[in-house]
Motif scaffolding. Sequence first.
Motif, PDB file in Angstrom:
ATOM      1  N   ALA A   1       0.834  -1.206   0.000  1.00 25.29           N
ATOM      2  CA  ALA A   1       0.000   0.000   0.000  1.00 25.29           C
ATOM      3  C   ALA A   1       0.865   1.251   0.000  1.00 25.29           C
ATOM      4  CB  ALA A   1      -0.911  -0.001   1.221  1.00 25.29           C
ATOM      5  N   ARG A   2       0.431   2.239  -0.771  1.00 24.33           N
ATOM      6  CA  ARG A   2       1.077   3.552  -0.735  1.00 24.33           C
ATOM      7  C   ARG A   2       0.542   4.334   0.467  1.00 24.33           C
ATOM      8  NH1 ARG A   2      -0.763   6.515  -5.254  1.00 24.33           N
ATOM      9  NH2 ARG A   2      -2.565   5.166  -5.153  1.00 24.33           N
ATOM     10  N   GLU A   3       1.154   5.454   0.757  1.00 26.49           N
ATOM     11  CA  GLU A   3       0.749   6.273   1.898  1.00 26.49           C
ATOM     12  C   GLU A   3      -0.734   6.659   1.799  1.00 26.49           C
ATOM     13  OE1 GLU A   3       2.056  10.348   4.255  1.00 26.49           O
ATOM     14  OE2 GLU A   3       3.283   9.617   2.603  1.00 26.49           O
ATOM     15  N   GLU A   4      -1.173   7.087   0.627  1.00 27.38           N
ATOM     16  CA  GLU A   4      -2.561   7.502   0.451  1.00 27.38           C
ATOM     17  C   GLU A   4      -3.524   6.345   0.698  1.00 27.38           C
ATOM     18  OE1 GLU A   4      -0.193   7.876  -1.998  1.00 27.38           O
ATOM     19  OE2 GLU A   4       0.288   9.960  -1.558  1.00 27.38           O
ATOM     20  N   GLU A   5      -3.148   5.154   0.266  1.00 30.52           N
ATOM     21  CA  GLU A   5      -3.994   3.979   0.485  1.00 30.52           C
ATOM     22  C   GLU A   5      -4.065   3.612   1.962  1.00 30.52           C
ATOM     23  OE1 GLU A   5      -3.321   1.504  -3.638  1.00 30.52           O
ATOM     24  OE2 GLU A   5      -1.687   1.557  -2.182  1.00 30.52           O
ATOM     25  N   THR A   6      -2.944   3.731   2.644  1.00 29.08           N
ATOM     26  CA  THR A   6      -2.916   3.460   4.081  1.00 29.08           C
ATOM     27  C   THR A   6      -3.818   4.433   4.829  1.00 29.08           C
ATOM     28  OG1 THR A   6      -0.678   2.569   3.950  1.00 29.08           O
ATOM     29  CG2 THR A   6      -1.427   3.289   6.127  1.00 29.08           C
ATOM     30  N   ILE A   7      -3.736   5.714   4.490  1.00 28.94           N
ATOM     31  CA  ILE A   7      -4.562   6.733   5.136  1.00 28.94           C
ATOM     32  C   ILE A   7      -6.043   6.418   4.935  1.00 28.94           C
ATOM     33  CG2 ILE A   7      -5.192   9.188   5.142  1.00 28.94           C
ATOM     34  CD1 ILE A   7      -2.382   8.625   6.302  1.00 28.94           C
ATOM     35  N   ALA A   8      -6.432   6.098   3.708  1.00 26.56           N
ATOM     36  CA  ALA A   8      -7.833   5.778   3.421  1.00 26.56           C
ATOM     37  C   ALA A   8      -8.285   4.528   4.182  1.00 26.56           C
ATOM     38  CB  ALA A   8      -8.030   5.588   1.917  1.00 26.56           C
ATOM     39  N   PHE A   9      -7.416   3.520   4.253  1.00 24.59           N
ATOM     40  CA  PHE A   9      -7.747   2.278   4.958  1.00 24.59           C
ATOM     41  C   PHE A   9      -7.945   2.532   6.451  1.00 24.59           C
ATOM     42  CE2 PHE A   9      -6.641  -1.588   7.237  1.00 24.59           C
ATOM     43  CZ  PHE A   9      -7.439  -2.531   6.601  1.00 24.59           C
ATOM     44  N   VAL A  10      -7.035   3.289   7.051  1.00 24.04           N
ATOM     45  CA  VAL A  10      -7.123   3.568   8.489  1.00 24.04           C
ATOM     46  C   VAL A  10      -8.341   4.429   8.797  1.00 24.04           C
ATOM     47  CG1 VAL A  10      -5.960   4.678  10.454  1.00 24.04           C
ATOM     48  CG2 VAL A  10      -4.663   3.237   8.870  1.00 24.04           C
ATOM     49  N   ALA A  11      -8.680   5.374   7.936  1.00 26.12           N
ATOM     50  CA  ALA A  11      -9.863   6.206   8.150  1.00 26.12           C
ATOM     51  C   ALA A  11     -11.128   5.356   8.172  1.00 26.12           C
ATOM     52  CB  ALA A  11      -9.967   7.275   7.071  1.00 26.12           C
ATOM     53  N   LYS A  12     -11.134   4.287   7.411  1.00 26.53           N
ATOM     54  CA  LYS A  12     -12.319   3.431   7.316  1.00 26.53           C
ATOM     55  C   LYS A  12     -12.314   2.283   8.328  1.00 26.53           C
ATOM     56  CE  LYS A  12     -15.151   1.304   3.794  1.00 26.53           C
ATOM     57  NZ  LYS A  12     -15.314   1.011   2.382  1.00 26.53           N
ATOM     58  N   HIS A  13     -11.118   1.719   8.627  1.00 29.55           N
ATOM     59  CA  HIS A  13     -11.049   0.492   9.430  1.00 29.55           C
ATOM     60  C   HIS A  13     -10.152   0.585  10.665  1.00 29.55           C
ATOM     61  CE1 HIS A  13     -13.062  -1.580   6.164  1.00 29.55           C
ATOM     62  NE2 HIS A  13     -12.161  -1.082   5.329  1.00 29.55           N
ATOM     63  N   GLY A  14      -9.600   1.747  10.959  1.00 30.91           N
ATOM     64  CA  GLY A  14      -8.636   1.863  12.044  1.00 30.91           C
ATOM     65  C   GLY A  14      -9.242   1.718  13.430  1.00 30.91           C
ATOM     66  N   ALA A  15      -8.372   1.500  14.403  1.00 27.16           N
ATOM     67  CA  ALA A  15      -8.775   1.417  15.802  1.00 27.16           C
ATOM     68  C   ALA A  15      -8.859   2.835  16.369  1.00 27.16           C
ATOM     69  CB  ALA A  15      -7.753   0.601  16.593  1.00 27.16           C
ATOM     70  N   LYS A  16      -9.980   3.134  17.005  1.00 28.85           N
ATOM     71  CA  LYS A  16     -10.196   4.474  17.550  1.00 28.85           C
ATOM     72  C   LYS A  16      -9.311   4.703  18.769  1.00 28.85           C
ATOM     73  CE  LYS A  16     -13.852   7.537  19.058  1.00 28.85           C
ATOM     74  NZ  LYS A  16     -15.240   7.580  19.473  1.00 28.85           N
ATOM     75  N   LEU A  17      -8.673   5.862  18.803  1.00 27.54           N
ATOM     76  CA  LEU A  17      -7.835   6.238  19.938  1.00 27.54           C
ATOM     77  C   LEU A  17      -8.688   6.821  21.065  1.00 27.54           C
ATOM     78  CD1 LEU A  17      -4.851   8.049  18.183  1.00 27.54           C
ATOM     79  CD2 LEU A  17      -4.979   5.685  18.949  1.00 27.54           C
TER      80      LEU A  17
END
Length: 79
Positions: A45-61
């Motif tokens: 994954a590129r940086e932009e793909e990682t950002i989009a993935f985390v925005a959708k599926h990341g763990a909430k802080l």
Amino acid sequence: MERTIERQVVEGRYFNANGYSCAILAVITFPIDWAAYMGGHDGKAREEETIAFVAKHGAKLSQRDARHFFPQIDLPYRE
């Protein structure tokens, strides 16, 4: 009068090491609230793909951790 709601993703940190990427970001819903998330993606994954993935599926802080990374955001934290 219709209220305009804007969604914005703000990158706080991004790392890529040993084939895995990790991001910490804030998802802001102006003028309502915001929340911060962290997560990772595989090395393809590129940086932009990682950002989009985390925005959708990341763990909430937690709010405490989120405000550490994003002290400039002056909106209520989404619980």
